[in-house]
Design a protein around this motif. Structure first.
Motif, mmCIF file in Angstrom:
data_model
loop_
_atom_site.group_PDB
_atom_site.id
_atom_site.type_symbol
_atom_site.label_atom_id
_atom_site.label_comp_id
_atom_site.label_asym_id
_atom_site.label_seq_id
_atom_site.Cartn_x
_atom_site.Cartn_y
_atom_site.Cartn_z
ATOM 1 N N TYR A 178 102.612 76.060 83.765
ATOM 2 C CA TYR A 178 103.685 75.386 84.493
ATOM 3 C C TYR A 178 104.234 76.306 85.581
ATOM 4 N N PRO A 179 103.767 76.135 86.827
ATOM 5 C CA PRO A 179 104.233 77.011 87.916
ATOM 6 C C PRO A 179 105.745 77.027 88.098
ATOM 7 N N GLU A 180 106.404 75.897 87.784
ATOM 8 C CA GLU A 180 107.858 75.833 87.895
ATOM 9 C C GLU A 180 108.524 75.949 86.528
ATOM 10 N N LYS A 181 107.786 76.452 85.564
ATOM 11 C CA LYS A 181 108.112 76.661 84.151
ATOM 12 C C LYS A 181 108.212 75.347 83.398
ATOM 13 N N HIS A 182 107.894 75.401 82.113
ATOM 14 C CA HIS A 182 108.086 74.243 81.246
ATOM 15 C C HIS A 182 109.580 73.966 81.142
ATOM 16 N N PHE A 211 102.228 70.198 91.192
ATOM 17 C CA PHE A 211 103.303 70.793 91.979
ATOM 18 C C PHE A 211 103.074 70.439 93.438
ATOM 19 N N PHE A 212 104.128 70.564 94.227
ATOM 20 C CA PHE A 212 104.054 70.249 95.652
ATOM 21 C C PHE A 212 104.435 71.439 96.533
ATOM 22 N N ASP A 213 104.810 72.531 95.898
ATOM 23 C CA ASP A 213 105.203 73.743 96.613
ATOM 24 C C ASP A 213 104.232 74.852 96.241
ATOM 25 N N ASN A 214 103.373 75.247 97.172
ATOM 26 C CA ASN A 214 102.364 76.260 96.880
ATOM 27 C C ASN A 214 102.963 77.617 96.538
ATOM 28 N N ASP A 215 104.137 77.910 97.064
ATOM 29 C CA ASP A 215 104.764 79.192 96.722
ATOM 30 C C ASP A 215 104.958 79.315 95.218
ATOM 31 N N ALA A 216 105.249 78.195 94.569
ATOM 32 C CA ALA A 216 105.431 78.217 93.117
ATOM 33 C C ALA A 216 104.131 78.611 92.425
ATOM 34 N N TYR A 217 103.006 78.083 92.905
ATOM 35 C CA TYR A 217 101.710 78.423 92.304
ATOM 36 C C TYR A 217 101.374 79.900 92.504
ATOM 37 N N PRO A 232 90.781 82.075 84.680
ATOM 38 C CA PRO A 232 91.022 81.263 85.880
ATOM 39 C C PRO A 232 92.282 80.405 85.739
ATOM 40 N N ILE A 233 93.031 80.303 86.820
ATOM 41 C CA ILE A 233 94.236 79.476 86.857
ATOM 42 C C ILE A 233 94.022 78.430 87.940
ATOM 43 N N VAL A 234 93.773 77.201 87.521
ATOM 44 C CA VAL A 234 93.373 76.122 88.429
ATOM 45 C C VAL A 234 94.597 75.306 88.814
ATOM 46 N N PRO A 235 94.887 75.184 90.102
ATOM 47 C CA PRO A 235 96.042 74.376 90.515
ATOM 48 C C PRO A 235 95.792 72.887 90.344
ATOM 49 N N GLY A 236 96.749 72.198 89.749
ATOM 50 C CA GLY A 236 96.667 70.742 89.584
ATOM 51 C C GLY A 236 97.540 70.056 90.612
ATOM 52 N N LEU A 237 96.958 69.087 91.325
ATOM 53 C CA LEU A 237 97.685 68.399 92.380
ATOM 54 C C LEU A 237 97.638 66.886 92.187
ATOM 55 N N GLY A 294 89.663 76.509 92.573
ATOM 56 C CA GLY A 294 89.335 75.105 92.803
ATOM 57 C C GLY A 294 90.604 74.293 92.865
ATOM 58 N N ILE A 295 90.436 72.979 92.889
ATOM 59 C CA ILE A 295 91.570 72.045 92.871
ATOM 60 C C ILE A 295 91.284 71.007 91.794
ATOM 61 N N HIS A 296 92.304 70.720 90.993
ATOM 62 C CA HIS A 296 92.190 69.700 89.950
ATOM 63 C C HIS A 296 93.125 68.556 90.319
ATOM 64 N N PHE A 297 92.558 67.382 90.611
ATOM 65 C CA PHE A 297 93.355 66.247 91.063
ATOM 66 C C PHE A 297 93.719 65.330 89.902
ATOM 67 N N TYR A 298 95.012 65.038 89.793
ATOM 68 C CA TYR A 298 95.491 64.040 88.848
ATOM 69 C C TYR A 298 95.423 62.689 89.554
#
Length: 322
Positions: A178-182, A211-217, A232-237, A294-298
């Motif tokens: 959770y980039p913005e914490k749980h 998330f929508f703010d890359n700085d958080a990631y 690996p830490i894969v960003p989910g968008l 990579g990118i993981h799309f929801y």
């Protein structure tokens, strides 16, 4: 193939997806229509969500109230099997703590192992529905780390009951970050400490909450590395496609919408999907240039907005449409 092997062997960033099973009574053909579009982009793996039972109440003609308990979206394992054999894509079924006993989880893992499915994503799931009773004689995983530990035990040949010469499974285990914490964590550092526990228990890779703010990631990744997390830490968008997402997504997923994105959508709500696609495109470019694996799309039901984003990205032949 295991998810971690896909990342180890990749010569360029990987694009993966997450879908949901159809509602009870729905047709799997609707999911296949989405998958027909998705597989043209050569995804290495596709996640399939898992859903616990829910309760709802019905007022009968005589005025009494009857409680019903059922799973609205069953079929995760069956859909994963169909995906694997129909499309040749590695499925990643989600396993959740809430609503399932350890015994039910073990049975699900045995079925997945028999089907040749190598990957699972272990998550706690949504808060329990207090109206759904627990089995008196059942045992439960309370947290994701407990679920990860159960899966790792089976990888070591340890089942809930002592079994002589038990077969060892070989699951690759993903966990959530959770980039913005749980929302239940007091702060990000404590949340990352719990995440490291999941990785140390057997988590092979991390997929983040949307998330929508890359700085958080990027801040999240830096803190994870400082904490000794090396997987690996894969960003989910998720692509924002309508104005109501400005309220719905923060409420249900406990995330922040950047002010610039919110203001742009509010100023032109009829153009929300195009705004969301452009925002997500810029997110992807910045994330990949910043070293994301990579990118993981929801995508949930409709993959079209995410595919529109991918079409705009400077990706190589392995991700281009067949």
């Amino acid at each position: 193939m295991k998810v971690i092997e896909h990342y180890d062997k990749a010569s360029e960033p990987l694009i993966s997806f997450e879908i949901i099973p159809p509602k009870r009574g729905g047709s799997v053909s609707e999911v296949f229509e989405s998958l027909d579009k998705i597989v043209k982009y050569n995804p290495p793996f596709i996640d399939v969500t898992y859903h616990a039972a829910e309760s709802y109440f019905e007022e009968l003609p005589d005025g009494t109230i009857k409680r019903h308990i059922k799973r609205k979206r069953p079929g995760t394992i069956g859909l994963c099997a169909a995906m694997k054999h129909k499309y040749g894509v590695d499925p990643v079924p989600h396993l959740i703590c809430e609503g399932f006993t350890k015994e039910e989880t073990e049975d699900a893992l045995i079925e997945l192992n028999y089907l040749g499915i190598d990957n699972v994503l272990a998550i706690r799931g949504d808060a329990p529905d207090d109206n759904v009773p627990r089995y008196k004689n059942g045992t439960y995983n309370e947290y994701a780390i407990d679920l990860v530990s159960q899966i790792q035990d089976m990888n070591d040949g340890k089942y809930l009951e002592d079994i002589v010469n038990a077969h060892e499974t070989n699951f690759c285990v993903g966990v959530a970050g959770y980039p913005e914490k749980h929302f239940e964590a007091p702060n990000l550092d404590r949340d990352i400490a719990r995440l490291k526990e999941k990785v140390d228990a057997g988590g092979d890779y991390i997929v983040t909450q949307m998330f929508f703010d890359n700085d958080a990631y990027f801040r999240f990744v830096d803190k994870c590395r400082e904490a000794g997390i090396e997987v690996p830490i894969v960003p989910g968008l998720k692509v924002l496609t309508r104005e109501r997402h400005l309220n719905f997504l923060p409420k249900f997923f406990h995330l922040n919408i950047p002010k610039a994105l919110s203001e742009e959508v509010i100023a032109d709500p009829d153009n929300a999907q195009n705004i969301g696609i452009e925002w997500s495109t810029q997110q992807c470019i910045e994330l990949l240039e910043g070293g994301a694996p990579g990118i993981h799309f929801y995508v949930m039901g409709d993959p079209t907005p995410a595919l529109d984003v991918i079409d705009k990205l400077p990706l190589g032949a392995t991700v281009k449409k067949k």
